[in-house]
Scaffold this motif. Sequence first.
Motif, short mmCIF file in Angstrom:
data_model
loop_
_atom_site.label_atom_id
_atom_site.label_comp_id
_atom_site.label_asym_id
_atom_site.label_seq_id
_atom_site.Cartn_x
_atom_site.Cartn_y
_atom_site.Cartn_z
N LEU A 59 19.09 -10.09 -28.13
CA LEU A 59 18.31 -8.92 -28.54
C LEU A 59 17.08 -9.33 -29.35
CD1 LEU A 59 17.95 -5.85 -28.73
CD2 LEU A 59 19.42 -5.91 -30.76
N ASP A 60 17.26 -10.25 -30.29
CA ASP A 60 16.12 -10.71 -31.10
C ASP A 60 15.03 -11.33 -30.24
OD1 ASP A 60 17.37 -9.87 -33.41
OD2 ASP A 60 18.05 -11.86 -33.99
N VAL A 61 15.42 -12.17 -29.29
CA VAL A 61 14.43 -12.82 -28.42
C VAL A 61 13.71 -11.79 -27.56
CG1 VAL A 61 14.13 -14.40 -26.47
CG2 VAL A 61 15.52 -15.08 -28.44
N THR A 62 14.44 -10.84 -27.01
CA THR A 62 13.78 -9.82 -26.17
C THR A 62 12.82 -8.97 -26.99
OG1 THR A 62 15.63 -8.28 -26.39
CG2 THR A 62 15.63 -9.71 -24.47
N GLU A 63 13.17 -8.68 -28.25
CA GLU A 63 12.26 -7.93 -29.11
C GLU A 63 10.99 -8.73 -29.41
OE1 GLU A 63 12.26 -4.80 -30.49
OE2 GLU A 63 13.93 -4.36 -29.14
N LEU A 64 11.16 -10.03 -29.71
CA LEU A 64 9.99 -10.88 -29.97
C LEU A 64 9.06 -10.96 -28.77
CD1 LEU A 64 11.68 -13.84 -31.86
CD2 LEU A 64 9.98 -12.27 -32.81
N VAL A 65 9.64 -11.15 -27.60
CA VAL A 65 8.83 -11.25 -26.38
C VAL A 65 8.14 -9.93 -26.09
CG1 VAL A 65 8.94 -11.58 -23.88
CG2 VAL A 65 10.19 -13.12 -25.41
N THR A 66 8.86 -8.83 -26.20
CA THR A 66 8.27 -7.51 -25.94
C THR A 66 7.12 -7.23 -26.89
OG1 THR A 66 10.36 -6.65 -25.11
CG2 THR A 66 8.74 -5.03 -25.84
N ARG A 88 3.17 -6.78 -25.86
CA ARG A 88 2.51 -5.50 -26.16
C ARG A 88 1.31 -5.65 -27.08
NH1 ARG A 88 5.99 -0.83 -28.17
NH2 ARG A 88 4.17 0.33 -27.53
N HIS A 89 1.41 -6.49 -28.10
CA HIS A 89 0.39 -6.52 -29.14
C HIS A 89 -0.59 -7.68 -29.07
CE1 HIS A 89 2.35 -3.15 -31.03
NE2 HIS A 89 3.50 -3.80 -30.97
N ALA A 90 -0.30 -8.70 -28.28
CA ALA A 90 -1.18 -9.86 -28.25
C ALA A 90 -1.77 -10.14 -26.88
CB ALA A 90 -0.43 -11.10 -28.74
N ARG A 91 -1.42 -9.35 -25.90
CA ARG A 91 -1.88 -9.67 -24.54
C ARG A 91 -3.40 -9.63 -24.39
NH1 ARG A 91 0.62 -4.44 -22.14
NH2 ARG A 91 -0.90 -2.97 -22.91
N SER A 92 -4.06 -8.80 -25.19
CA SER A 92 -5.53 -8.75 -25.07
C SER A 92 -6.18 -9.99 -25.68
CB SER A 92 -6.06 -7.50 -25.74
OG SER A 92 -5.76 -7.51 -27.12
N ARG A 93 -5.48 -10.68 -26.58
CA ARG A 93 -6.03 -11.87 -27.24
C ARG A 93 -5.67 -13.16 -26.51
NH1 ARG A 93 -3.48 -9.97 -32.50
NH2 ARG A 93 -4.42 -7.93 -32.57
N SER A 94 -4.50 -13.14 -25.88
CA SER A 94 -4.04 -14.37 -25.21
C SER A 94 -3.15 -13.98 -24.04
CB SER A 94 -3.26 -15.23 -26.19
OG SER A 94 -2.73 -16.36 -25.53
N PRO A 95 -3.40 -14.53 -22.88
CA PRO A 95 -2.59 -14.17 -21.71
C PRO A 95 -1.22 -14.85 -21.67
CG PRO A 95 -4.24 -15.75 -21.09
CD PRO A 95 -4.49 -15.40 -22.53
N SER A 96 -0.97 -15.77 -22.60
CA SER A 96 0.32 -16.47 -22.58
C SER A 96 0.79 -16.72 -24.01
CB SER A 96 0.21 -17.79 -21.83
OG SER A 96 -0.67 -18.65 -22.51
N PHE A 97 2.06 -17.06 -24.14
CA PHE A 97 2.62 -17.39 -25.44
C PHE A 97 3.74 -18.39 -25.25
CE2 PHE A 97 5.16 -13.92 -23.88
CZ PHE A 97 6.45 -14.24 -24.25
#
Length: 53
Positions: free
Chosen positions: A21-28, A32-41
């Motif tokens: 659950l923690d990992v899925t929340e971090l990824v989500t 949601r919040h960083a995709r406009s700044r970076s296409p990958s993580f």
Amino acid sequence: MTVLTGWGVRPRTTVHDAAVLDVTELVTNTVRHARSRSPSFELLLTPPTTTPE
């Protein structure tokens, strides 16, 4: 989930479910919040210093 079982965390336990659950929340939130700044993580998982019960 392979990482968790490699660390000795049994599937379908409280610790396992909480970690997933923690990992899925971090990824989500990252998507949601960083995709406009970076296409990958990158998500770095390190083994715990103690063994879960």
